[in-house]
Design a protein around this motif. Structure first.
Motif, mmCIF file in Angstrom:
data_model
loop_
_atom_site.group_PDB
_atom_site.id
_atom_site.type_symbol
_atom_site.label_atom_id
_atom_site.label_comp_id
_atom_site.label_asym_id
_atom_site.label_seq_id
_atom_site.Cartn_x
_atom_site.Cartn_y
_atom_site.Cartn_z
ATOM 1 N N ALA A 1 8.239 54.830 53.077
ATOM 2 C CA ALA A 1 9.010 54.289 51.956
ATOM 3 C C ALA A 1 10.499 54.465 52.180
ATOM 4 C CB ALA A 1 8.581 54.971 50.654
ATOM 5 N N VAL A 2 10.912 55.646 52.642
ATOM 6 C CA VAL A 2 12.331 55.890 52.909
ATOM 7 C C VAL A 2 12.822 54.948 54.000
ATOM 8 C CG1 VAL A 2 13.995 57.559 53.795
ATOM 9 C CG2 VAL A 2 12.270 58.282 52.126
ATOM 10 N N ARG A 3 12.016 54.798 55.070
ATOM 11 C CA ARG A 3 12.395 53.919 56.176
ATOM 12 C C ARG A 3 12.597 52.494 55.682
ATOM 13 N NH1 ARG A 3 8.272 54.668 59.068
ATOM 14 N NH2 ARG A 3 9.141 56.295 60.442
ATOM 15 N N MET A 4 11.666 52.001 54.883
ATOM 16 C CA MET A 4 11.754 50.622 54.396
ATOM 17 C C MET A 4 12.952 50.423 53.470
ATOM 18 S SD MET A 4 9.311 49.071 55.916
ATOM 19 C CE MET A 4 9.321 47.515 55.043
ATOM 20 N N LEU A 5 13.195 51.361 52.555
ATOM 21 C CA LEU A 5 14.290 51.202 51.605
ATOM 22 C C LEU A 5 15.653 51.394 52.262
ATOM 23 C CD1 LEU A 5 11.957 51.132 49.595
ATOM 24 C CD2 LEU A 5 13.325 52.513 48.042
ATOM 25 N N VAL A 6 15.724 52.298 53.237
ATOM 26 C CA VAL A 6 16.984 52.456 53.966
ATOM 27 C C VAL A 6 17.254 51.211 54.802
ATOM 28 C CG1 VAL A 6 18.131 53.745 55.814
ATOM 29 C CG2 VAL A 6 16.957 54.971 53.984
ATOM 30 N N GLY A 7 16.213 50.708 55.469
ATOM 31 C CA GLY A 7 16.376 49.512 56.287
ATOM 32 C C GLY A 7 16.784 48.293 55.484
ATOM 33 N N ALA A 8 16.340 48.231 54.224
ATOM 34 C CA ALA A 8 16.677 47.091 53.365
ATOM 35 C C ALA A 8 17.986 47.296 52.607
ATOM 36 C CB ALA A 8 15.545 46.851 52.373
ATOM 37 N N GLY A 9 18.638 48.433 52.837
ATOM 38 C CA GLY A 9 19.910 48.687 52.170
ATOM 39 C C GLY A 9 19.783 49.150 50.738
ATOM 40 N N VAL A 10 18.570 49.521 50.351
ATOM 41 C CA VAL A 10 18.358 49.997 48.985
ATOM 42 C C VAL A 10 18.857 51.436 48.837
ATOM 43 C CG1 VAL A 10 16.625 50.447 47.196
ATOM 44 C CG2 VAL A 10 16.382 48.471 48.705
ATOM 45 N N LEU A 11 18.611 52.249 49.864
ATOM 46 C CA LEU A 11 19.045 53.638 49.865
ATOM 47 C C LEU A 11 19.929 53.900 51.070
ATOM 48 C CD1 LEU A 11 15.806 55.629 48.915
ATOM 49 C CD2 LEU A 11 17.928 55.549 47.611
#
Length: 591
Positions: free
Chosen positions: A547-557
């Motif tokens: 989840a962290v990987r996906m949200l960081v990659g999408a610029g969410v976090l």
């Protein structure tokens, strides 16, 4: 001045800080409604259980939860006053020594809710906690809505049973208290005073139920009490006038700051009937309900008048614009406020050719109201219609928050989040903490963040609101139960024994729950980073890694300037706004 300012009791609350009422936390997402000076009200009808409760119940937890749902919803739409129907007939939604408990509440007249639960007390405290006023709405004369069968089922302690000489069976088959009987007026006033003396309500409100019809069978009363009157209509109007004057005098003696008002039908009289009337051709309160509402305004017997102008702009028989202008002129130069009663109910299931189809007509009427100097607000009929009409609740939330001019004075240290905060505030997803503060660095509780997710992405909590043991520390009486239950049912939350709803949410849990929620809507966020390049990546729990990987990659976090992610750090209000806002954009683009 005898009026209470509409915002006298407003105490704006933190969006993300629950207030404790009756021993448990209620919704934290209260509106910051102390901006502006207009009344933004809603009627909550209990007759036939139109709005509350959904079904008859003595269950304290059920009745509290349903009250919270409505109060939360009203606050989220930017409303600042609730007109709660506490006496739909000769009964009560409060612990009365005069009227029996309502059959619309518990199913049987005279049967009380369990554990001494008092709905009016709970609604009043709940409204005030959310920065709203609570007005007790009573029907002065109505006893039944279902004729003989309902009259036969009235509790023996009902005043209508105790004093049959007060009662008339009308030509419509229903029973009413006789407005001509002095003891009936005393009964109505005594009942209103009981409310004012025992509850911290902001007002007493009457609707348009006075005389039920022109053919009301009151010949015997006219013979007994009509001395000095040649015309029965004038006599009937005087009977109603006496009630209004008595209420005005005695209610304000009990509480000088109380707001007392009436919501009559929208037409006082047509110009063809009385020269002072409006250029309309509809049913007249002057000659049908025998309510001389114009006189009440001119004499100052009411603090406000809220005519039910339930027609569209341009309607030839009763044009909303013509009537609003007439009432604007009627209150001019008086000490009476004017609020317009609006027909939101007509938008529900309106045909495409109807003027009330969609939200356009209500929006046009709101705009028109603001062009008249003496229109000080509006009351929407009714709560269930606001949440049933397609897009109506969203339109009102946007309209009222834009009108309120949302501005926060404490964002200087969180400039990076300013756009996110204002965007969500304008959509009613988050609100301020009062005094123009947002508190961007304050923490967010786990339960609060789950509610944000569920509301943002349209997860329906209704199927999961009762009867399911979700977590040992989340009883179904907890304010956030239904959202937490829904999130667990949807696989957003883990299958652990406890949830820890009052703890601040960590950044990794915020990432985990957010990713599961957005994924459940079918929204794609991209592939994300193959590697988590943070100095403290080993502190991220295995369950949250993807989840962290996906949200960081999408610029969410993002991480912190020192190269860390801070998985176990608690999330701030500003961070939560960014996450929700970016996810909402992604969701909107794919839907």
């Amino acid at each position: 001045m005898k009026k209470r300012g509409i915002f006298a009791v407003c105490a704006a609350l933190a969006v993300l800080v629950p207030t404790v009422l009756g021993g448990f936390a209620v919704n934290a997402f209260a509106a910051d409604n102390d901006k502006g000076d207009r009344l933004r009200g809603v009627w909550v009808a209990t007759v036939y259980r139109l709005d509350y409760p959904k079904t008859a119940s003595t269950d304290e937890a059920v009745l509290k939860r349903q009250a919270d749902e409505i109060l939360d919803g009203a606050a989220s739409m930017g409303l600042n006053a609730v007109f709660f129907q506490v006496r739909p007939g000769s009964d009560a939604f409060y612990d009365s020594k005069i009227y029996p408990w309502s059959q619309y509440l518990t199913g049987t007249q005279g049967t009380a809710p369990e554990n001494g639960f008092d709905p009016l007390e709970y609604w009043t405290e709940g409204a005030h906690a959310r920065g709203m006023e609570l007005h007790a709405w009573i029907n002065p004369y109505r006893i039944t809505k279902n004729g003989d069968s309902e009259y036969a089922s009235l509790a023996e302690e009902n005043p209508a049973k105790q004093h049959p000489d007060y009662v008339i069976r009308s030509t419509d088959g229903n029973y009413y208290y006789d407005p001509a009987v002095p003891e009936v007026r005393d009964l109505v006033v005594e009942g209103a005073l009981e409310i004012v003396n025992h509850y911290d309500v902001d007002g007493i409100h009457l609707d348009d139920y006075f005389y039920p019809s022109q053919d009301f069978p009151d010949d015997e009363s006219f013979a007994c009490y009509g001395e000095g009157f040649a015309d029965k209509g004038d006599w009937r109007r005087e009977n109603v006038n006496l009630l209004i004057k008595d209420l005005d005098r005695q209610l304000h003696a009990a509480d000088p700051n109380l707001s007392f008002g009436v919501s009559p039908s929208g037409i006082w009289a047509n110009k063809s009937t009385r020269p002072e009337g409006s250029d309309t051709r509809g049913s007249e309160s002057y000659n049908k309900q025998y309510a001389d509402t114009r006189a009440w305004v001119k004499e100052g017997w009411v603090d406000y008048i809220a005519p039910q102008i339930y027609w569209n702009i341009g309607y030839s028989v009763a044009d909303y614009k013509i009537l609003t202008e007439w009432w604007n002129d009627a209150v001019d130069g008086t000490d009476t406020e004017l609020y317009i009663g609006m027909a939101d109910y007509r938008t529900v299931d309106a045909a495409a050719e109807s003027a009330f189809y969609g939200t356009g007509e209500i929006k046009r009427q709101l705009d028109l109201n603001r062009t008249y100097d003496n229109v000080s607000g509006e009351i929407h009929f009714r709560y269930g219609s606001l949440v049933s009409g397609e897009g109506l609740d969203q339109m009102l939330a946007s309209y009222y928050r834009f009108e309120s001019g949302i501005r926060f004075s404490d964002l200087s240290e969180s400039k990076w989040a300013e756009d996110y905060i204002y965007k969500l505030a304008e959509q009613g997803i988050v609100n301020g903490m009062g005094e123009n503060r947002f508190a961007p660095a304050a923490s967010v509780k786990r339960s609060e963040y789950i509610k944000m997710l569920m509301n943002t992405f349209g997860y329906d909590s209704d199927p999961f609101v009762s009867g399911k043991a979700v977590y040992t520390d989340v009883p179904d009486s907890y304010w956030g139960y239904r959202w937490i239950a829904c999130a667990k049912e949807q696989g957003i939350l883990e299958n652990s024994a406890a949830f820890r709803p009052e703890e601040p949410i960590t950044r990794e849990d915020m990432a985990l729950y957010s990713y599961r929620a957005i994924k459940g809507t079918g929204t794609l966020l991209g592939s994300g980073s193959k590697e988590i390049a943070f100095a403290d990546e080993n502190e991220i729990s295995p369950a949250a890694e993807n989840a962290v990987r996906m949200l960081v990659g999408a610029g969410v976090l993002n991480g912190y300037p020192d190269g860390s992610f801070g998985a176990k750090k608690t999330s701030t209000r500003a961070e939560a706004c960014k996450v929700i806002c970016v996810l909402l954009d992604a969701y909107s683009e794919s839907h």
